[in-house]
Design a protein around this motif. Sequence first.
Motif, PDB file in Angstrom:
ATOM      1  N   THR A  41       0.850  -1.382   0.082  1.00  0.00           N
ATOM      2  CA  THR A  41      -0.034  -0.270  -0.226  1.00  0.00           C
ATOM      3  C   THR A  41       0.892   0.856  -0.123  1.00  0.00           C
ATOM      4  O   THR A  41       2.495   1.280   0.387  1.00  0.00           O
ATOM      5  CB  THR A  41      -0.853  -0.554   1.343  1.00  0.00           C
ATOM      6  N   SER A  42       0.395   2.275  -0.861  1.00  0.00           N
ATOM      7  CA  SER A  42       1.028   3.353  -0.402  1.00  0.00           C
ATOM      8  C   SER A  42       0.192   5.008  -0.067  1.00  0.00           C
ATOM      9  O   SER A  42      -0.501   5.360  -0.489  1.00  0.00           O
ATOM     10  CB  SER A  42       1.397   3.571  -2.045  1.00  0.00           C
ATOM     11  N   PRO A  43       0.467   4.959   1.325  1.00  0.00           N
ATOM     12  CA  PRO A  43      -1.004   5.848   1.631  1.00  0.00           C
ATOM     13  C   PRO A  43      -0.316   7.630   1.704  1.00  0.00           C
ATOM     14  O   PRO A  43       0.683   7.205   1.279  1.00  0.00           O
ATOM     15  CB  PRO A  43      -0.434   5.509   3.391  1.00  0.00           C
ATOM     16  N   ARG A  56       1.910   7.474  10.655  1.00  0.00           N
ATOM     17  CA  ARG A  56       1.059   6.078  10.419  1.00  0.00           C
ATOM     18  C   ARG A  56       0.805   6.486  11.952  1.00  0.00           C
ATOM     19  O   ARG A  56       0.255   4.975  11.327  1.00  0.00           O
ATOM     20  CB  ARG A  56       2.813   5.265   9.455  1.00  0.00           C
ATOM     21  N   VAL A  70      -6.885  -2.102   7.252  1.00  0.00           N
ATOM     22  CA  VAL A  70      -6.434  -1.553   5.829  1.00  0.00           C
ATOM     23  C   VAL A  70      -5.351  -2.874   5.197  1.00  0.00           C
ATOM     24  O   VAL A  70      -5.907  -3.061   3.831  1.00  0.00           O
ATOM     25  CB  VAL A  70      -4.809  -0.564   6.342  1.00  0.00           C
ATOM     26  N   ASP A  71      -4.740  -3.948   6.101  1.00  0.00           N
ATOM     27  CA  ASP A  71      -4.423  -5.003   5.571  1.00  0.00           C
ATOM     28  C   ASP A  71      -5.157  -6.196   5.424  1.00  0.00           C
ATOM     29  O   ASP A  71      -4.608  -6.569   5.356  1.00  0.00           O
ATOM     30  CB  ASP A  71      -3.074  -5.441   6.564  1.00  0.00           C
ATOM     31  N   TRP A  76      -5.436   8.395   2.209  1.00  0.00           N
ATOM     32  CA  TRP A  76      -5.957   7.159   1.959  1.00  0.00           C
ATOM     33  C   TRP A  76      -5.111   6.883   1.960  1.00  0.00           C
ATOM     34  O   TRP A  76      -3.439   6.789   1.763  1.00  0.00           O
ATOM     35  CB  TRP A  76      -6.602   7.642   0.772  1.00  0.00           C
ATOM     36  N   HIS A  77      -5.069   4.819   0.931  1.00  0.00           N
ATOM     37  CA  HIS A  77      -4.290   3.847   1.019  1.00  0.00           C
ATOM     38  C   HIS A  77      -4.498   3.685  -0.830  1.00  0.00           C
ATOM     39  O   HIS A  77      -5.873   3.316  -0.999  1.00  0.00           O
ATOM     40  CB  HIS A  77      -3.965   2.529   2.059  1.00  0.00           C
ATOM     41  N   SER A  78      -3.467   3.705  -1.597  1.00  0.00           N
ATOM     42  CA  SER A  78      -3.891   3.156  -3.474  1.00  0.00           C
ATOM     43  C   SER A  78      -2.314   1.587  -3.009  1.00  0.00           C
ATOM     44  O   SER A  78      -1.641   1.973  -2.389  1.00  0.00           O
ATOM     45  CB  SER A  78      -3.276   4.336  -3.876  1.00  0.00           C
ATOM     46  N   TYR A  79      -3.327   0.770  -3.263  1.00  0.00           N
ATOM     47  CA  TYR A  79      -2.827  -0.755  -4.191  1.00  0.00           C
ATOM     48  C   TYR A  79      -3.096  -0.688  -4.494  1.00  0.00           C
ATOM     49  O   TYR A  79      -3.529  -0.439  -6.209  1.00  0.00           O
ATOM     50  CB  TYR A  79      -4.465  -1.613  -3.848  1.00  0.00           C
ATOM     51  N   SER A 122       4.322   6.879   2.347  1.00  0.00           N
ATOM     52  CA  SER A 122       5.299   5.917   2.715  1.00  0.00           C
ATOM     53  C   SER A 122       6.261   6.068   1.371  1.00  0.00           C
ATOM     54  O   SER A 122       6.376   6.909   0.438  1.00  0.00           O
ATOM     55  CB  SER A 122       4.737   4.214   2.097  1.00  0.00           C
ATOM     56  N   SER A 138       5.114   1.039  -6.863  1.00  0.00           N
ATOM     57  CA  SER A 138       4.170   0.809  -5.479  1.00  0.00           C
ATOM     58  C   SER A 138       2.804   2.191  -6.423  1.00  0.00           C
ATOM     59  O   SER A 138       2.128   2.420  -5.218  1.00  0.00           O
ATOM     60  CB  SER A 138       4.686   1.360  -4.385  1.00  0.00           C
TER      61      SER A 138
END
Length: 227
Positions: A2-4, A90, A113-114, A165-168, A197, A203
């Motif tokens: 993930t790339s928050p 984080r 998130v995970d 946000w997190h981008s997957y 991150s 990523s």
Amino acid sequence: MTSPAQQMQFSAAPPERLLRSAIRRMRPYIASDPGFMEQNARGIVADLRQTFPDLAPPEAPLGDAARIFSKAGLLKLGTFVGPEKIADIRAHFADKTVVYENENRDYVGEGPVDAAPANTFVANHGIRDILTCPHLVDIANDPAILSIVRGYLGFEPIIDTYSVWHSYAGRGIPGSPQTLHRDKDCFRFCKLFVYLSDVDEESGPHVYLPNSHRPDRFAELYRASTN
């Protein structure tokens, strides 16, 4: 992986989210003409300056940062948020519930998130968690940041949106927020992005087309585009 990221947009309640989704889908049909956008923006700014003369800054050359920002449409600030603050941010979000969205930004559930479903492209944090996060509001209100934004916009800025946000990456064909697109949040606005991150080519790199904020240059880019 993930790339928050952190942006100065938040998850709304389901009915509100549906309304926002509908508006997003209609935007290309009601506000896609750069000339129309520019004409209306100039009118709104002129009305604001006439009604609220205090908003108009004194006539003075823009600083180097604001001048570069105005010309290119983006400005790299480097590591202006130190690793200690990033670690604090984080840690704050590590155990928070996020809202999962698919490639069309449709709601697909909530959870850690995970533990995002396979069709999740983006996971958003809620506004309460965002506003209680250490350092975030201070970063957005940093005098140096506000000075640059003030020079770019031409009057006193107002922070109207916070988003984390997190981008997957690597989940099939990139979804809506992961492809080249044009933000239409408002007539006159800018965004501050902070990586939480490391971001590299694997990523999901953050790509921006210089000068694409200008209606004339955007029209040229659009006409030259093959996709």
